[in-house]
Design an enzyme around this catalytic site. Structure first.
Site, short mmCIF file in Angstrom:
data_model
loop_
_atom_site.label_atom_id
_atom_site.label_comp_id
_atom_site.label_asym_id
_atom_site.label_seq_id
_atom_site.Cartn_x
_atom_site.Cartn_y
_atom_site.Cartn_z
N HIS A 58 0.81 -1.23 0.00
CA HIS A 58 0.00 0.00 0.00
C HIS A 58 0.84 1.28 0.00
O HIS A 58 0.45 2.28 -0.57
CB HIS A 58 -0.99 -0.01 1.18
CG HIS A 58 -0.36 0.13 2.54
ND1 HIS A 58 0.28 -0.92 3.15
CD2 HIS A 58 -0.27 1.18 3.40
CE1 HIS A 58 0.72 -0.53 4.34
NE2 HIS A 58 0.41 0.75 4.51
N ASP A 59 2.01 1.25 0.63
CA ASP A 59 2.79 2.49 0.76
C ASP A 59 4.09 2.47 -0.06
O ASP A 59 5.02 3.20 0.28
CB ASP A 59 3.14 2.71 2.24
CG ASP A 59 2.10 3.60 2.92
OD1 ASP A 59 1.33 4.30 2.21
OD2 ASP A 59 2.06 3.59 4.17
N LYS A 98 6.10 5.55 -0.96
CA LYS A 98 6.89 6.33 0.02
C LYS A 98 8.38 6.33 -0.31
O LYS A 98 9.13 7.14 0.23
CB LYS A 98 6.67 5.78 1.44
CG LYS A 98 5.38 6.31 2.06
CD LYS A 98 5.34 5.98 3.53
CE LYS A 98 4.05 6.47 4.15
NZ LYS A 98 3.83 5.87 5.48
N HIS A 108 -5.89 4.02 -0.70
CA HIS A 108 -5.96 3.67 0.73
C HIS A 108 -6.08 4.88 1.64
O HIS A 108 -6.32 4.72 2.84
CB HIS A 108 -4.78 2.76 1.14
CG HIS A 108 -3.43 3.43 1.16
ND1 HIS A 108 -2.70 3.62 0.00
CD2 HIS A 108 -2.67 3.93 2.17
CE1 HIS A 108 -1.54 4.21 0.31
NE2 HIS A 108 -1.51 4.42 1.62
FE LIG Z 1 -0.14 5.53 2.76
FE LIG Z 2 0.72 2.16 6.15
#
Ligand SMILES: [Fe+2]
Ligand SMILES: [Fe+2]
Length: 358
Positions: free
Chosen positions: A206-207, A210, A267
Site C-alpha cells: 500500500h505504501d 513512500k 488507501h
Molecule cells: Fe499511505
Molecule cells: Fe501504512
C-alpha cells in the site's frame, strides 16, 4: 489401413508388397477418392501421397490432416525440387521418401509409424507439454514479481518505521478482515477466491510510493507544513504509477496487480469523500482500499511512530468507532471492531503468522 494416393500402378504394387501382413492397402487415383477414404471409418493409420499427385500432393495432405487428424502422412516423389522438399519439411507430414523406393525401406517406415502414437496425440502431447512449460514459467514470473514488490514494500517501510513489520501486519490483518467479512456476508459477493488470494500482496504494497518521499519529511519529528503534507500525499499516485507501468505490460489482465493498484492509489480515501488523491466517496472507493484503510489506521495507532506514541487497544477501538462513516466504511469497521481481539492476538504473534507464508 494404408491409403496410397498415386496414379502409377507400379508404385501401388510395391507398397502392397511392403505392407503385406502389416495392414491392408487401398490405392486411390484422385483426390476426391482419397478424401472419401480419409473420412470413412476406419480412418487410415498411414497415408502415402505422391507430392505431385494430380498437381497438389501437399494440398491433399492438408485436407487429410483435417479429415483424419490421427493419420500419419508420408510424402514421396521422384527427383523432388528444393522447393518441394522445403514445403514437405514445413508441413506436418511424418517424412519424405524418394522414388524409386524398395519394399524393404517402405516396410521399415510403415512399421515405425505403426508403433508411433497417433499423429494428433503426438502433437497434443507436445501442446500439453508446452502448456505445462508456459504455466511453470508464468508461476515463476508471478513469484519473482511478488518477491520484488514485497522487497520494495519493505524498503519503503524500513525508512518509515524501525522494523518494517507494519507491512507484514497490514498484509496479514487485511487478509484476515477480508475472510471475516466474507464469512459475515458483508460484501461477500465481491470477496471472491481471487480477491482472497490477492489481498495480502495488495495490502503489503500500500505504501510503496513512500520510496519517493524524502527522509527529511518522512522522519520529521514535528508537524508537517501544508506543503510537506501535499508532498507526502503524492505517495499514492507515485506508487500507483509504478504498478500501472507493470500492468500496462500485461495489458491490465492480472487481478493481483489490479487490486494492488487500487489499494496503493485509494488507501487514503475517506468514506465521506474528504480523502485523497481523488476524493472518492462511499462504495466508489475500491473495496480492497476500504479494508486496508481500517487496518492501516489501526496498526498505525497501535504502533509507536516518530510522530505518535502507541495508543491503547480501547483508545484505538474508540477512535475507529468515532470515524465510522466519516473516514471508514461503517460495515467494514463494524466487523473489524467486533473481532478486534483476533487482530490484537495476531499482532502479538506476527512472526508466527508470517512464517506460514514462507
Ligand atoms: Fe499511505
Ligand atoms: Fe501504512
Amino acid at each position: 489401413m494404408l491409403l496410397v494416393a498415386e496414379s502409377d500402378r507400379e508404385v501401388c504394387n510395391v507398397v502392397e508388397q511392403a505392407a503385406a501382413g502389416l495392414l491392408p492397402v487401398e490405392c486411390v487415383h484422385d483426390a476426391e477418392a482419397a478424401c472419401k477414404k480419409a473420412a470413412a471409418n476406419p480412418q487410415p493409420q498411414i497415408a502415402l501421397i505422391d507430392i505431385r499427385f494430380r498437381g497438389g500432393g501437399l494440398t491433399l495432405a492438408n485436407e487429410i490432416f483435417v479429415l483424419s487428424p490421427d493419420t500419419h502422412i508420408l510424402l514421396f516423389g521422384a527427383n523432388p525440387t528444393v522447393e518441394e522438399l522445403e514445403q514437405a519439411v514445413n508441413s506436418q507430414v511424418a517424412g519424405f521418401m524418394r522414388l524409386p523406393f524398395g519394399s524393404e525401406s517402405i516396410r521399415a517406415r510403415i512399421s515405425h509409424l505403426l508403433q508411433s502414437p497417433p499423429r494428433s496425440r503426438g502433437l497434443g502431447g507436445m501442446i500439453s507439454n508446452l502448456h505445462t512449460e508456459v504455466r511453470t514459467r508464468s508461476e515463476m514470473l508471478v513469484r519473482a514479481r511478488r518477491a520484488g514488490l514485497m522487497a520494495l514494500a519493505r524498503l519503503a517501510e524500513y525508512r518509515d518505521t524501525e522494523t518494517g513489520m507494519h507491512v507484514e501486519r497490514v498484509a496479514a490483518f487485511s487478509e484476515q478482515l477480508s475472510l471475516l467479512l466474507e464469512r459475515q456476508s458483508v460484501y461477500a459477493d465481491q470477496i471472491t477466491k481471487p480477491f482472497l488470494q490477492s489481498i495480502r500482496l495488495a495490502a503489503a504494497v500500500h505504501d510503496i510510493g513512500k520510496v519517493a518521499i524524502p527522509d527529511s519529511i518522512l522522519h520529521k519529528p514535528a508537524r508537517l507544513t501544508p506543503e510537506e503534507f501535499e508532498l507526502v500525499k503524492t505517495h499514492t499516485i507515485k506508487g500507483w504509477e509504478v504498478i500501472e507501468a507493470g500492468r500496462k505490460a500485461d495489458r491490465g489482465t492480472d487481478y493481483e496487480m489490479t487490486l494492488a493498484a487500487q489499494v496503493i492509489r485509494s488507501h487514503h480515501e475517506k468514506f465521506d469523500g474528504s480523502g485523497y488523491p481523488d476524493g472518492l466517496k462511499g462504495e466508489a472507493i475500491p473495496l480492497a482500499a476500504r479494508i486496508v484503510a481500517v487496518i492501516d489506521a489501526y496498526d498505525a495507532m497501535r504502533s509507536t511512530r516518530v510522530y505518535n506514541p502507541e495508543r491503547a487497544r480501547d483508545d484505538t477501538a474508540g477512535e475507529i468507532r468515532r470515524c465510522m462513516g466519516s473516514h471508514f466504511d461503517p460495515k467494514i469497521a463494524d466487523v473489524f471492531l467486533r473481532h478486534i481481539d483476533v487482530f490484537e492476538m495476531m499482532g502479538r504473534n506476527i512472526d508466527r503468522v508470517t512464517a506460514r507464508w514462507k
